[in-house]
Write a protein that holds these residues in place. Structure first.
Motif, short mmCIF file in Angstrom:
data_model
loop_
_atom_site.label_atom_id
_atom_site.label_comp_id
_atom_site.label_asym_id
_atom_site.label_seq_id
_atom_site.Cartn_x
_atom_site.Cartn_y
_atom_site.Cartn_z
N ALA A 86 36.24 36.60 48.45
CA ALA A 86 37.49 35.78 47.39
C ALA A 86 38.42 37.36 46.33
CB ALA A 86 36.87 35.11 46.06
N LYS A 87 37.40 38.40 46.05
CA LYS A 87 38.31 38.90 44.40
C LYS A 87 38.51 39.69 46.06
CE LYS A 87 34.67 39.76 41.17
NZ LYS A 87 33.73 40.18 40.75
N ARG A 104 39.96 39.00 48.87
CA ARG A 104 41.10 38.51 49.26
C ARG A 104 42.49 38.17 48.01
NH1 ARG A 104 38.72 35.04 51.16
NH2 ARG A 104 38.48 33.09 49.65
#
Length: 116
Positions: free
Chosen positions: A22-23, A25
């Motif tokens: 997620a980071k 992205r």
């Protein structure tokens, strides 16, 4: 003793880093899935030695982990065509600036890029 030289290097990451991290992205909203996912780093070693340190989860004599988790898990191979044009520099500060400049330039070209 020869003066330390710092080099910039680029590692291609497996595409699944974009869906699984997620980071990563969040740091790359410009990424459209066409180009590669990359990691840009700087080192006083050769890019090949540094890549092997990342892939093996290298720790220094004091036990500090010197490998980036993202490269350890997703790193595929070095991309010399993206960094061979950059000459080594003699200070860490210069190398840090070059690392950031290359990472941002690659992001502008629509690559997904991680750097520290």
């Amino acid at each position: 003793m020869p003066k330390t030289q710092y080099r910039i290097y680029v590692v291609e990451l497996k595409k699944k880093v974009f869906t699984e991290n997620a980071k990563f992205r969040a740091a790359n909203p410009q990424f459209n899935g066409v180009l590669e996912c990359l990691y840009v780093g700087m080192t006083s070693k050769t890019p090949q030695e540094r890549f092997m340190q990342h892939k093996t989860g290298y720790r220094n004599k004091k036990g500090y982990k010197l490998s980036a988790n993202i490269v350890e898990k997703y790193g595929a191979y070095l991309r010399p065509s993206l960094y061979n044009h950059i000459d080594p520099v003699s200070t860490r500060a210069e190398a840090i600036k070059l690392e950031a400049a290359l990472a941002l330039e690659l992001r502008r070209k629509r690559y997904a890029v991680w750097y520290n």
